[in-house]
Design a protein around this motif. Sequence first.
Motif, mmCIF file in Angstrom:
data_model
loop_
_atom_site.group_PDB
_atom_site.id
_atom_site.type_symbol
_atom_site.label_atom_id
_atom_site.label_comp_id
_atom_site.label_asym_id
_atom_site.label_seq_id
_atom_site.Cartn_x
_atom_site.Cartn_y
_atom_site.Cartn_z
ATOM 1 N N HIS A 149 -17.356 4.026 14.060
ATOM 2 C CA HIS A 149 -17.645 3.176 12.906
ATOM 3 C C HIS A 149 -18.959 2.408 13.057
ATOM 4 O O HIS A 149 -19.351 1.684 12.151
ATOM 5 N N CYS A 150 -19.612 2.558 14.186
ATOM 6 C CA CYS A 150 -20.861 1.845 14.471
ATOM 7 C C CYS A 150 -20.654 0.340 14.298
ATOM 8 O O CYS A 150 -21.415 -0.351 13.616
ATOM 9 N N ILE A 151 -19.608 -0.188 14.931
ATOM 10 C CA ILE A 151 -19.266 -1.601 14.785
ATOM 11 C C ILE A 151 -18.902 -2.179 16.141
ATOM 12 O O ILE A 151 -18.278 -1.508 16.975
ATOM 13 N N ILE A 152 -19.309 -3.433 16.373
ATOM 14 C CA ILE A 152 -18.951 -4.139 17.597
ATOM 15 C C ILE A 152 -18.381 -5.493 17.207
ATOM 16 O O ILE A 152 -18.937 -6.191 16.358
ATOM 17 N N THR A 153 -17.235 -5.843 17.782
ATOM 18 C CA THR A 153 -16.577 -7.108 17.462
ATOM 19 C C THR A 153 -16.523 -8.005 18.688
ATOM 20 O O THR A 153 -16.431 -7.537 19.825
ATOM 21 N N LEU A 154 -16.625 -9.301 18.421
ATOM 22 C CA LEU A 154 -16.507 -10.325 19.453
ATOM 23 C C LEU A 154 -15.376 -11.259 19.042
ATOM 24 O O LEU A 154 -15.381 -11.776 17.923
ATOM 25 N N TYR A 212 -15.022 -13.860 26.353
ATOM 26 C CA TYR A 212 -15.188 -13.087 25.121
ATOM 27 C C TYR A 212 -14.553 -11.708 25.255
ATOM 28 O O TYR A 212 -14.725 -11.032 26.271
ATOM 29 N N GLN A 213 -13.845 -11.312 24.226
ATOM 30 C CA GLN A 213 -13.292 -9.966 24.164
ATOM 31 C C GLN A 213 -14.178 -9.156 23.199
ATOM 32 O O GLN A 213 -14.255 -9.487 22.008
ATOM 33 N N ILE A 214 -14.834 -8.155 23.744
ATOM 34 C CA ILE A 214 -15.791 -7.390 22.952
ATOM 35 C C ILE A 214 -15.353 -5.925 22.902
ATOM 36 O O ILE A 214 -15.084 -5.309 23.946
ATOM 37 N N LEU A 215 -15.281 -5.396 21.675
ATOM 38 C CA LEU A 215 -14.881 -4.009 21.467
ATOM 39 C C LEU A 215 -15.965 -3.296 20.667
ATOM 40 O O LEU A 215 -16.482 -3.837 19.686
#
Length: 215
Positions: free
Chosen positions: A185-190, A177-180
Motif C-alpha cells: 500500500h506504500c504506507i508507513i504508520t507510527l 514507537y510502533q512503526i509498520l
Amino acid sequence: MINQIYCVSGSSGVNYDHVFISSAENVRLSCNNDLSDCKSTTWLYYNRYSAAVALIELGIKKKDTERHERLSLGSDCSLNIKNVTEEDYGSYICRQYVNGQKQGTDARVYLHVLHVSSSSSSSSSSSSQTEISPGRSVTLSCQLYAGFSCDDWVRSKGLHLLWVNQAGVDLKTDSRYQILFSSYHCIITLTTTLLKEDDNREWRCQLTLRNQLEP
C-alpha cells in the motif's frame, strides 16, 4: 517542496519526469516539448482509475475540471498546481498541436504525492496534526500515492518511507514507537502513547530513494 528525482529518455525521445511532493504544497510540472507560443499547448491527465481528461487545451484552461481553480499555465507552458491533494497523483502529458496536427513527441510527468493523516483513540483527521492529550494513543499514517507498484520500487529503486524526529533520527530505533510499513500500500504508520512533553513535538515522514532524501 518539489523534487524531480530523475529523468529518463524513452526510445521515442520523449522525457519521463518523476516528481515527488507533499500534499498541500504547490507544484510546477515542466513541459519539455513546448513551442514558442503556449497556444499550441495541451495538458492531459489520467491515472490508473480514470480515462485521460484535458486540463489545458490549446493554452486555455478547461473550466469543467474539479481542480480548475488550482491550475494555471506558466509562461514556459509548465502546468502549475496549487495546494496539491492526494487525488492529484497520476500521469500528466504535455502535447503540442499546430493547425490541428500533433507536433513532436509527448512530454510526460508522473506526479507522486506523499500524504499524512492522523487518528487518536477518540478522533481522526486527514491533517498532519492531531490533538495533544497525555495518555492518548495516536497513530500517524504516511502514504505515498503513486502511479507505480511500491513493491517494485522498493526492490529496484531503493524506495523507503520512514518516520523521523526533529533531529532527523529514524524513530524505529526508539522502542516507544510502533512503526509498520506496507510496501503493497506504500504506507508507513507510527503509533505511540502521547506524553506531556510531546506538546509541540514534531514527527516527520520522509521518503528516500537509493538512500537519498526526497522532500
